[in-house]
Motif scaffolding. Structure first.
Motif, PDB file in Angstrom:
ATOM      1  N   PRO A 197      45.778  92.502   6.293  1.00  0.00           N
ATOM      2  CA  PRO A 197      46.908  92.911   6.152  1.00  0.00           C
ATOM      3  C   PRO A 197      48.232  91.928   5.926  1.00  0.00           C
ATOM      4  O   PRO A 197      49.565  92.280   6.031  1.00  0.00           O
ATOM      5  N   ILE A 198      47.957  90.828   5.798  1.00  0.00           N
ATOM      6  CA  ILE A 198      49.097  89.774   5.675  1.00  0.00           C
ATOM      7  C   ILE A 198      50.023  89.830   4.745  1.00  0.00           C
ATOM      8  O   ILE A 198      51.449  89.959   5.043  1.00  0.00           O
ATOM      9  N   LEU A 199      49.632  90.187   3.460  1.00  0.00           N
ATOM     10  CA  LEU A 199      50.648  90.313   2.269  1.00  0.00           C
ATOM     11  C   LEU A 199      51.458  91.593   2.493  1.00  0.00           C
ATOM     12  O   LEU A 199      52.696  91.538   2.167  1.00  0.00           O
ATOM     13  N   GLU A 200      50.796  92.515   2.905  1.00  0.00           N
ATOM     14  CA  GLU A 200      51.692  94.023   3.062  1.00  0.00           C
ATOM     15  C   GLU A 200      52.635  93.652   4.195  1.00  0.00           C
ATOM     16  O   GLU A 200      53.636  94.124   4.044  1.00  0.00           O
ATOM     17  N   ASP A 201      52.176  93.117   5.379  1.00  0.00           N
ATOM     18  CA  ASP A 201      53.031  93.026   6.318  1.00  0.00           C
ATOM     19  C   ASP A 201      54.043  91.856   6.015  1.00  0.00           C
ATOM     20  O   ASP A 201      55.344  92.114   6.744  1.00  0.00           O
ATOM     21  N   SER A 202      53.989  91.123   5.438  1.00  0.00           N
ATOM     22  CA  SER A 202      54.856  89.945   4.996  1.00  0.00           C
ATOM     23  C   SER A 202      55.704  90.525   3.767  1.00  0.00           C
ATOM     24  O   SER A 202      56.831  89.879   3.270  1.00  0.00           O
ATOM     25  N   HIS A 203      55.477  91.774   3.167  1.00  0.00           N
ATOM     26  CA  HIS A 203      56.331  92.238   2.061  1.00  0.00           C
ATOM     27  C   HIS A 203      56.353  91.408   0.945  1.00  0.00           C
ATOM     28  O   HIS A 203      57.234  90.983   0.216  1.00  0.00           O
ATOM     29  N   LYS A 204      55.036  90.502   0.710  1.00  0.00           N
ATOM     30  CA  LYS A 204      54.850  89.699  -0.752  1.00  0.00           C
ATOM     31  C   LYS A 204      53.944  90.248  -1.599  1.00  0.00           C
ATOM     32  O   LYS A 204      52.873  91.120  -1.164  1.00  0.00           O
ATOM     33  N   ALA A 205      54.069  90.060  -2.890  1.00  0.00           N
ATOM     34  CA  ALA A 205      53.454  90.560  -3.950  1.00  0.00           C
ATOM     35  C   ALA A 205      52.298  89.985  -4.161  1.00  0.00           C
ATOM     36  O   ALA A 205      51.062  90.606  -4.586  1.00  0.00           O
ATOM     37  N   ILE A 206      52.027  88.632  -4.105  1.00  0.00           N
ATOM     38  CA  ILE A 206      50.904  88.010  -4.543  1.00  0.00           C
ATOM     39  C   ILE A 206      50.625  86.807  -3.474  1.00  0.00           C
ATOM     40  O   ILE A 206      51.503  86.290  -2.771  1.00  0.00           O
ATOM     41  N   GLY A 207      49.312  86.860  -3.292  1.00  0.00           N
ATOM     42  CA  GLY A 207      49.054  85.638  -2.416  1.00  0.00           C
ATOM     43  C   GLY A 207      48.440  84.411  -3.150  1.00  0.00           C
ATOM     44  O   GLY A 207      47.527  84.779  -4.094  1.00  0.00           O
ATOM     45  N   ILE A 208      49.029  83.373  -3.088  1.00  0.00           N
ATOM     46  CA  ILE A 208      48.196  81.944  -3.702  1.00  0.00           C
ATOM     47  C   ILE A 208      47.435  81.341  -2.608  1.00  0.00           C
ATOM     48  O   ILE A 208      47.860  80.774  -1.616  1.00  0.00           O
ATOM     49  N   VAL A 209      46.018  81.372  -3.050  1.00  0.00           N
ATOM     50  CA  VAL A 209      45.096  81.136  -1.868  1.00  0.00           C
ATOM     51  C   VAL A 209      44.915  79.517  -2.003  1.00  0.00           C
ATOM     52  O   VAL A 209      44.591  79.056  -3.041  1.00  0.00           O
ATOM     53  N   SER A 210      45.016  78.914  -0.815  1.00  0.00           N
ATOM     54  CA  SER A 210      44.801  77.658  -0.587  1.00  0.00           C
ATOM     55  C   SER A 210      43.248  77.240  -0.436  1.00  0.00           C
ATOM     56  O   SER A 210      42.937  76.146  -0.386  1.00  0.00           O
ATOM     57  N   GLY A 211      42.444  78.185   0.228  1.00  0.00           N
ATOM     58  CA  GLY A 211      41.126  77.620   0.551  1.00  0.00           C
ATOM     59  C   GLY A 211      40.539  78.999   1.231  1.00  0.00           C
ATOM     60  O   GLY A 211      41.078  80.077   1.343  1.00  0.00           O
ATOM     61  N   ILE A 212      39.387  78.676   1.551  1.00  0.00           N
ATOM     62  CA  ILE A 212      38.473  79.818   2.507  1.00  0.00           C
ATOM     63  C   ILE A 212      38.031  79.258   3.459  1.00  0.00           C
ATOM     64  O   ILE A 212      37.416  78.104   3.570  1.00  0.00           O
ATOM     65  N   GLN A 213      38.334  80.117   4.708  1.00  0.00           N
ATOM     66  CA  GLN A 213      37.568  79.531   6.051  1.00  0.00           C
ATOM     67  C   GLN A 213      36.072  79.401   6.176  1.00  0.00           C
ATOM     68  O   GLN A 213      35.415  80.307   5.337  1.00  0.00           O
ATOM     69  N   GLY A 214      35.572  78.771   6.964  1.00  0.00           N
ATOM     70  CA  GLY A 214      34.136  78.682   7.107  1.00  0.00           C
ATOM     71  C   GLY A 214      33.673  79.794   7.775  1.00  0.00           C
ATOM     72  O   GLY A 214      34.246  80.510   8.677  1.00  0.00           O
ATOM     73  N   MET A 215      32.387  79.940   7.853  1.00  0.00           N
ATOM     74  CA  MET A 215      31.534  81.146   8.331  1.00  0.00           C
ATOM     75  C   MET A 215      30.125  80.935   8.757  1.00  0.00           C
ATOM     76  O   MET A 215      29.501  80.088   8.042  1.00  0.00           O
ATOM     77  N   ASN A 216      29.702  81.261  10.115  1.00  0.00           N
ATOM     78  CA  ASN A 216      28.550  81.381  10.233  1.00  0.00           C
ATOM     79  C   ASN A 216      27.748  82.896  10.410  1.00  0.00           C
ATOM     80  O   ASN A 216      28.673  83.685  10.850  1.00  0.00           O
ATOM     81  N   TRP A 217      26.816  83.120   9.930  1.00  0.00           N
ATOM     82  CA  TRP A 217      25.833  84.521  10.208  1.00  0.00           C
ATOM     83  C   TRP A 217      24.793  83.996  11.068  1.00  0.00           C
ATOM     84  O   TRP A 217      24.111  83.151  10.665  1.00  0.00           O
ATOM     85  N   ILE A 218      24.690  84.753  12.089  1.00  0.00           N
ATOM     86  CA  ILE A 218      23.575  84.593  13.051  1.00  0.00           C
ATOM     87  C   ILE A 218      22.952  85.868  13.238  1.00  0.00           C
ATOM     88  O   ILE A 218      23.613  86.995  13.385  1.00  0.00           O
ATOM     89  N   GLU A 219      21.612  85.897  13.599  1.00  0.00           N
ATOM     90  CA  GLU A 219      20.947  86.903  14.013  1.00  0.00           C
ATOM     91  C   GLU A 219      20.331  86.845  15.294  1.00  0.00           C
ATOM     92  O   GLU A 219      19.577  85.840  15.484  1.00  0.00           O
ATOM     93  N   VAL A 220      20.353  87.700  16.310  1.00  0.00           N
ATOM     94  CA  VAL A 220      19.713  87.298  17.660  1.00  0.00           C
ATOM     95  C   VAL A 220      18.841  88.500  17.766  1.00  0.00           C
ATOM     96  O   VAL A 220      19.098  89.783  17.592  1.00  0.00           O
ATOM     97  N   THR A 221      17.551  88.203  18.327  1.00  0.00           N
ATOM     98  CA  THR A 221      16.239  88.990  18.620  1.00  0.00           C
ATOM     99  C   THR A 221      16.266  89.088  20.176  1.00  0.00           C
ATOM    100  O   THR A 221      15.863  87.868  20.494  1.00  0.00           O
ATOM    101  N   VAL A 222      16.273  90.209  20.789  1.00  0.00           N
ATOM    102  CA  VAL A 222      16.005  90.477  22.129  1.00  0.00           C
ATOM    103  C   VAL A 222      14.738  91.259  22.274  1.00  0.00           C
ATOM    104  O   VAL A 222      14.708  92.126  21.925  1.00  0.00           O
TER     105      VAL A 222
END
Length: 415
Positions: A197-222
């Motif tokens: 929602p950031i662009l819409e909430d900020s009333h901006k037409a274009i996002g110039i992206v500086s980078g991508i945040q890191g991510m982990n995917w984990i699966e837990v089996t109980v």
């Protein structure tokens, strides 16, 4: 012809997007077009024809990534690569990834309309399995092309029905060759809906992206112990679902202690999954994201320690499996400058921002100067049928892409 006169045909582009949306169409206007399914093949076949119609030289690599090449005046130079993906979530929208591919196609069509030649060649790409909805992890096509994943590991991936990636690639007729991978890329640009929602909430037409945040995917089996629900007393049960619920509650409370951390338990499976049996096993996924790698890793380590301690206290048995561990990426300043110049040329409002979601640009950034352009998502929703971006925002985004591509494809270097 001056590049300042170059204008895309938004009616043509929206018609192309709507034609794509008919393939795998869902009742509420979304799309289900999972990687290497019959629907994916139909879309690929149509895209292949569009590439032919645009006069592009087509090739397919060994992961099914599709490329269309427009020759440059100096065709020996490294190409400008543009694109994204055409696969979707099970209940996906018609813009996520798709806009990046079909917007790139509109760039080529516009250059053809204007008979505008560029010094460097330009290549469109459709990456395989960006979503990771069928074969995990996400971004297998771009990750394999950039050697983040080994070829054999990718081709041996299986979906939840046991279908093998390599076999499904052959089945739909899109197994290409290693020599067809993109190489010696001058730059990579990816246009994408924001999905937030950031662009819409900020009333901006274009996002110039500086980078991508890191991510982990984990699966837990109980692990628990199955039993008849009508005969096993509550105090004697080892209910895997109950234990999983306690773990999930603790995970969310722990995450609340870390500012800017994003976490979600998005998938839960129980076994034997019948109404009158105590569950013997429960599996759930954890998606962890943060712009700072150290913070994300600190949380992930604390999470593991917390879950292990709880298993001792609750007398549980669990297994923790890593699915993905992806570092934060920072895009190339010179590419960001090119995008900003394009935005300012058209007088669009803009915001410098980081991407919360992962994209193919994340892996391309490891082998080529890379940048991303965002346009607003209405109400910030994505990965659902309600996903929507307005035609006016789409037009602005593709105009910025067009101008940026023309600029990059006529550069000797990025210094």
């Amino acid at each position: 012809m001056s590049q300042q006169l170059a204008e895309i045909n938004i009616q043509r582009l929206m018609g192309t997007i709507e034609e794509s949306a008919e393939i795998g169409k869902l009742p509420n206007g979304g799309i289900c077009r999972l990687t290497l399914t019959d629907e994916d093949k139909v879309m690929r076949d149509l895209f292949y024809q569009w590439l032919l119609d645009a006069g592009l030289e087509i090739r397919i690599d060994d992961f099914g990534n599709m490329y269309g090449r427009r020759e440059g005046e100096r065709d020996e130079l490294a190409p400008v690569l543009i694109g994204s993906h055409l696969d979707t979530q099970p209940n996906g929208g018609k813009f996520d990834g798709i806009l990046g591919v079909l917007g790139a196609l509109e760039v080529i069509r516009t250059l053809n309309d204007l008979e505008l030649k560029t010094m460097r060649p330009i290549e469109i790409v459709n990456f395989t399995n960006e979503e990771g909805a069928r074969f995990e992890p996400a971004m297998l096509g771009s990750g394999a092309m950039t050697n983040v994943f080994s070829k054999q590991a990718v081709l041996n991936k299986t979906d939840q029905q046991g279908k093998v990636f390599g076999s499904e690639l052959r089945r739909i007729g899109y197994e290409g060759t290693e020599e067809n991978r993109a190489k010696d890329i001058f730059s990579f640009l990816e246009l994408h809906i924001e999905q937030g929602p950031i662009l819409e909430d900020s009333h901006k037409a274009i996002g110039i992206v500086s980078g991508i945040q890191g991510m982990n995917w984990i699966e837990v089996t109980v692990k628990g112990e199955t039993a008849h629900t009508g005969t096993r007393p509550m105090v004697n049960r080892k209910d895997a679902i109950l234990h999983a619920a306690k773990l999930i509650t603790r995970i969310y409370s722990l995450a609340a202690e870390y500012p800017d951390l994003l976490i979600s338990v998005g998938r839960i499976n129980a076994y034997p999954n019948v109404i009158n049996s105590v569950s013997s096993e429960a599996k759930f996924s954890i998606d962890i994201r943060h712009p700072n790698n150290k913070t994300r890793k600190r949380f992930t380590n604390q999470l593991r320690e917390t879950l292990s301690m709880m298993t001792l206290v609750e007398n549980m048995e669990i297994q923790i499996t890593d699915i993905a561990d992806v570092e934060t990426e920072h895009f190339t300043d010179s590419i960001i400058d090119v995008i900003q110049t394009a935005v300012e040329k058209y007088g669009y409002s803009y915001l410098n921002m980081q991407s919360g979601a992962a994209h193919d640009a994340k892996y391309l950034n490891k082998v080529a100067p890379t940048g991303m352009i965002f346009i607003p998502s209405i109400n910030g929703v994505s990965h659902c049928e309600e996903e929507l971006s307005e035609a006016v925002d789409i037009e602005r985004g593709v105009q910025v892409l067009l101008h940026s591509v023309i600029t990059l494809a006529n550069k000797e270097n990025l210094i």
